[in-house]
Write a protein that holds these residues in place. Structure first.
Motif, PDB file in Angstrom:
ATOM      1  N   HIS A 146       0.830  -1.201   0.000  1.00  6.62           N
ATOM      2  CA  HIS A 146       0.000   0.000   0.000  1.00  6.62           C
ATOM      3  C   HIS A 146       0.864   1.250   0.000  1.00  6.62           C
ATOM      4  CE1 HIS A 146      -2.350   3.244   1.973  1.00  6.62           C
ATOM      5  NE2 HIS A 146      -3.300   2.804   1.183  1.00  6.62           N
ATOM      6  N   ARG A 147       1.940   1.219   0.743  1.00  5.06           N
ATOM      7  CA  ARG A 147       2.828   2.380   0.881  1.00  5.06           C
ATOM      8  C   ARG A 147       3.460   2.765  -0.456  1.00  5.06           C
ATOM      9  NH1 ARG A 147       5.502   4.132   5.590  1.00  5.06           N
ATOM     10  NH2 ARG A 147       7.438   5.279   5.282  1.00  5.06           N
ATOM     11  N   ILE A 148       3.744   1.767  -1.295  1.00  4.40           N
ATOM     12  CA  ILE A 148       4.420   2.051  -2.564  1.00  4.40           C
ATOM     13  C   ILE A 148       3.419   2.153  -3.720  1.00  4.40           C
ATOM     14  CG2 ILE A 148       6.570   0.994  -1.798  1.00  4.40           C
ATOM     15  CD1 ILE A 148       5.896  -1.454  -3.489  1.00  4.40           C
ATOM     16  N   GLY A 149       2.145   2.256  -3.397  1.00  2.87           N
ATOM     17  CA  GLY A 149       1.136   2.448  -4.420  1.00  2.87           C
ATOM     18  C   GLY A 149       0.696   1.189  -5.134  1.00  2.87           C
ATOM     19  N   ARG A 150       0.901   0.014  -4.502  1.00  2.00           N
ATOM     20  CA  ARG A 150       0.523  -1.259  -5.104  1.00  2.00           C
ATOM     21  C   ARG A 150      -0.528  -1.975  -4.259  1.00  2.00           C
ATOM     22  NH1 ARG A 150       4.632  -1.868  -9.061  1.00  2.00           N
ATOM     23  NH2 ARG A 150       3.786  -3.907  -9.646  1.00  2.00           N
ATOM     24  N   GLY A 151      -1.365  -1.196  -3.591  1.00  2.00           N
ATOM     25  CA  GLY A 151      -2.380  -1.774  -2.727  1.00  2.00           C
ATOM     26  C   GLY A 151      -3.359  -2.674  -3.454  1.00  2.00           C
ATOM     27  N   ALA A 152      -3.580  -2.413  -4.724  1.00  2.00           N
ATOM     28  CA  ALA A 152      -4.505  -3.232  -5.508  1.00  2.00           C
ATOM     29  C   ALA A 152      -4.009  -4.665  -5.673  1.00  2.00           C
ATOM     30  CB  ALA A 152      -4.735  -2.598  -6.880  1.00  2.00           C
ATOM     31  N   GLU A 153      -2.719  -4.907  -5.389  1.00  2.00           N
ATOM     32  CA  GLU A 153      -2.143  -6.244  -5.557  1.00  2.00           C
ATOM     33  C   GLU A 153      -2.219  -7.091  -4.291  1.00  2.00           C
ATOM     34  OE1 GLU A 153       1.836  -5.773  -6.983  1.00  2.00           O
ATOM     35  OE2 GLU A 153       1.265  -4.288  -8.505  1.00  2.00           O
ATOM     36  N   ILE A 154      -2.645  -6.505  -3.185  1.00  4.85           N
ATOM     37  CA  ILE A 154      -2.606  -7.209  -1.900  1.00  4.85           C
ATOM     38  C   ILE A 154      -3.423  -8.493  -1.929  1.00  4.85           C
ATOM     39  CG2 ILE A 154      -3.296  -7.081   0.531  1.00  4.85           C
ATOM     40  CD1 ILE A 154      -2.598  -4.064   0.407  1.00  4.85           C
ATOM     41  N   GLU A 155      -4.660  -8.420  -2.386  1.00  6.31           N
ATOM     42  CA  GLU A 155      -5.546  -9.579  -2.333  1.00  6.31           C
ATOM     43  C   GLU A 155      -5.024 -10.712  -3.211  1.00  6.31           C
ATOM     44  OE1 GLU A 155     -10.350 -10.393  -2.100  1.00  6.31           O
ATOM     45  OE2 GLU A 155      -9.591  -8.485  -2.889  1.00  6.31           O
ATOM     46  N   ALA A 156      -4.511 -10.400  -4.377  1.00  2.00           N
ATOM     47  CA  ALA A 156      -3.998 -11.442  -5.267  1.00  2.00           C
ATOM     48  C   ALA A 156      -2.697 -12.045  -4.736  1.00  2.00           C
ATOM     49  CB  ALA A 156      -3.777 -10.871  -6.667  1.00  2.00           C
ATOM     50  N   ARG A 157      -1.824 -11.188  -4.187  1.00  2.12           N
ATOM     51  CA  ARG A 157      -0.528 -11.672  -3.706  1.00  2.12           C
ATOM     52  C   ARG A 157      -0.691 -12.574  -2.490  1.00  2.12           C
ATOM     53  NH1 ARG A 157       4.699  -9.547  -4.916  1.00  2.12           N
ATOM     54  NH2 ARG A 157       6.271 -10.280  -3.462  1.00  2.12           N
ATOM     55  N   PHE A 158      -1.687 -12.279  -1.667  1.00  6.79           N
ATOM     56  CA  PHE A 158      -1.927 -13.081  -0.458  1.00  6.79           C
ATOM     57  C   PHE A 158      -3.311 -13.719  -0.534  1.00  6.79           C
ATOM     58  CE2 PHE A 158       1.103  -9.718   0.779  1.00  6.79           C
ATOM     59  CZ  PHE A 158       2.175 -10.532   1.119  1.00  6.79           C
ATOM     60  N   SER A 159      -3.555 -14.386  -1.645  1.00  6.54           N
ATOM     61  CA  SER A 159      -4.870 -14.975  -1.912  1.00  6.54           C
ATOM     62  C   SER A 159      -5.225 -16.093  -0.941  1.00  6.54           C
ATOM     63  CB  SER A 159      -4.923 -15.504  -3.355  1.00  6.54           C
ATOM     64  OG  SER A 159      -3.897 -16.470  -3.565  1.00  6.54           O
ATOM     65  N   THR A 160      -4.234 -16.702  -0.293  1.00  2.00           N
ATOM     66  CA  THR A 160      -4.533 -17.779   0.662  1.00  2.00           C
ATOM     67  C   THR A 160      -4.918 -17.237   2.034  1.00  2.00           C
ATOM     68  OG1 THR A 160      -2.189 -17.944   1.302  1.00  2.00           O
ATOM     69  CG2 THR A 160      -2.947 -19.353  -0.517  1.00  2.00           C
ATOM     70  N   ARG A 161      -4.851 -15.924   2.201  1.00  2.06           N
ATOM     71  CA  ARG A 161      -5.217 -15.313   3.485  1.00  2.06           C
ATOM     72  C   ARG A 161      -6.644 -14.764   3.386  1.00  2.06           C
ATOM     73  NH1 ARG A 161      -1.995 -18.205   5.943  1.00  2.06           N
ATOM     74  NH2 ARG A 161       0.069 -18.214   4.981  1.00  2.06           N
ATOM     75  N   PRO A 162      -7.580 -15.350   4.157  1.00  6.62           N
ATOM     76  CA  PRO A 162      -8.984 -14.934   4.048  1.00  6.62           C
ATOM     77  C   PRO A 162      -9.223 -13.445   4.284  1.00  6.62           C
ATOM     78  CG  PRO A 162      -8.776 -16.958   5.327  1.00  6.62           C
ATOM     79  CD  PRO A 162      -7.399 -16.446   5.116  1.00  6.62           C
ATOM     80  N   GLY A 163      -8.382 -12.818   5.091  1.00  8.94           N
ATOM     81  CA  GLY A 163      -8.600 -11.404   5.398  1.00  8.94           C
ATOM     82  C   GLY A 163      -7.878 -10.434   4.496  1.00  8.94           C
ATOM     83  N   ALA A 164      -7.299 -10.924   3.393  1.00 11.24           N
ATOM     84  CA  ALA A 164      -6.470 -10.045   2.547  1.00 11.24           C
ATOM     85  C   ALA A 164      -7.273  -8.874   1.985  1.00 11.24           C
ATOM     86  CB  ALA A 164      -5.838 -10.850   1.423  1.00 11.24           C
ATOM     87  N   GLY A 165      -8.486  -9.144   1.516  1.00  3.68           N
ATOM     88  CA  GLY A 165      -9.303  -8.067   0.962  1.00  3.68           C
ATOM     89  C   GLY A 165      -9.650  -7.034   2.007  1.00  3.68           C
ATOM     90  N   ALA A 166      -9.984  -7.502   3.210  1.00  2.68           N
ATOM     91  CA  ALA A 166     -10.327  -6.581   4.295  1.00  2.68           C
ATOM     92  C   ALA A 166      -9.132  -5.733   4.698  1.00  2.68           C
ATOM     93  CB  ALA A 166     -10.846  -7.365   5.498  1.00  2.68           C
ATOM     94  N   VAL A 167      -7.954  -6.355   4.724  1.00  3.94           N
ATOM     95  CA  VAL A 167      -6.743  -5.612   5.081  1.00  3.94           C
ATOM     96  C   VAL A 167      -6.449  -4.541   4.035  1.00  3.94           C
ATOM     97  CG1 VAL A 167      -4.222  -5.823   5.227  1.00  3.94           C
ATOM     98  CG2 VAL A 167      -5.682  -7.363   6.548  1.00  3.94           C
TER      99      VAL A 167
END
Length: 295
Positions: free
Chosen positions: A101-122
């Motif tokens: 998020h800090r480097i402007g790539r927040g849109a990639e969080i959910e895909a990069r950590f797809s095995t983590r159920p809370g990735a979208g919420a984070v």
């Protein structure tokens, strides 16, 4: 422990000056001063997981000037968000998400950590800045690096991700440093040390061992430049290395070698541990210094 000390003193009608409040990172540095018998001023580099700062924030990457009972904060690591608060210390992937998020790539969080159920919420928490307290903790930057390199995304015990990262970096033959590594950890005009460019490099690193080695090398280089700059501006050329991050033998040895090569005397914990196991020694040392100063 603070409440206990106050209640203990009140229950026994002890005078108000019987209770000495000592900031956590001041105590880390003071423990090393006590062990080495240092009564005069010294720089303190306190790197750990978390400790309450004077401003009520979560500290953990502090450059201090300590002189007995006196302590002044000269600089700190760039603050980074902890999505969900303390849970981020147990789930390093959350710190990696904070870096994205800090480097402007927040849109990639959910895909990069797809095995983590809370990735979208984070990702949404970071976007809305909800339940994301800031910390200057070096431990949390280590967690972020470990998760970005897929070394460890969930910790089974405290410090697991940084320890695995260190072991990975220390294994095998040393890797040659790149020409631009010195620019990956930046010293700001306000005294902050910012590893963001280094973590951004790790986002694109496919080789975990190479990334772990780069992280340690660049971090040691940045920390050394930071301390040397403080030594030159303060005319104090002795530094104490305190806090749990200095259980990392690789980072400690690399940093100490660079500092000593530039004429800075390095003090390390030897008899008491550098982590919270030595904090009570530092607290006692500050209290003694305080009493001596009052005569």
């Amino acid at each position: 422990s603070t409440r206990f000390a106050l209640e203990f003193a009140a229950a026994r009608s002890l005078p108000s000056n019987a209770v000495h409040a000592v900031q956590h990172h001041h105590a880390h540095v003071a423990a090393i001063a006590a062990e080495h018998g240092i009564h005069g001023p010294l720089l303190g580099l306190a790197l750990d997981g978390v400790g309450l700062g004077h401003d009520g924030a979560a500290w953990g990457g502090e450059l201090l000037l300590v002189d007995g009972a006196a302590c002044r904060r000269l600089g700190h690591l760039a603050p980074i968000a902890m999505p969900g608060g303390d849970v981020a210390a147990r789930e390093p992937w959350r710190m990696a998400a904070a870096v994205l998020h800090r480097i402007g790539r927040g849109a990639e969080i959910e895909a990069r950590f797809s095995t983590r159920p809370g990735a979208g919420a984070v990702a949404q928490m970071l976007e809305r800045d909800l339940r994301c307290p800031r910390t200057t903790s070096m431990g949390r930057w280590f967690d972020a690096a470990a998760a970005l390199l897929h070394v460890r995304e969930i910790s089974a015990y405290e410090g697991q991700a940084p320890m695995l990262l260190e072991a990975l970096a220390a294994g095998g033959e040393p890797l040659a440093p790149g020409p631009d590594e010195g620019a990956l950890v930046r010293i700001g005009a306000d005294g902050t040390l910012d590893p963001t460019p280094l973590l951004e490099r790790l986002v694109f690193e496919a080789d975990a061992r190479r990334g772990a080695a780069l992280f340690h090398r660049a971090l040691a280089d940045g920390l050394a430049r930071w301390v040397v700059q403080a030594a030159e501006s303060s005319a104090v050329r002795t530094v104490a290395l305190g806090g749990g991050c200095f259980l990392n033998a690789l980072l400690t040895s690399m940093l100490a070698l660079q500092l000593e090569a530039q004429g800075v005397r390095v003090l390390q914990a030897r008899q008491a541990p550098p982590n919270d196991g030595g904090v009570s020694l530092g607290q006692a040392w500050v209290a003694i210094c305080s009493m001596n100063e009052r005569g």
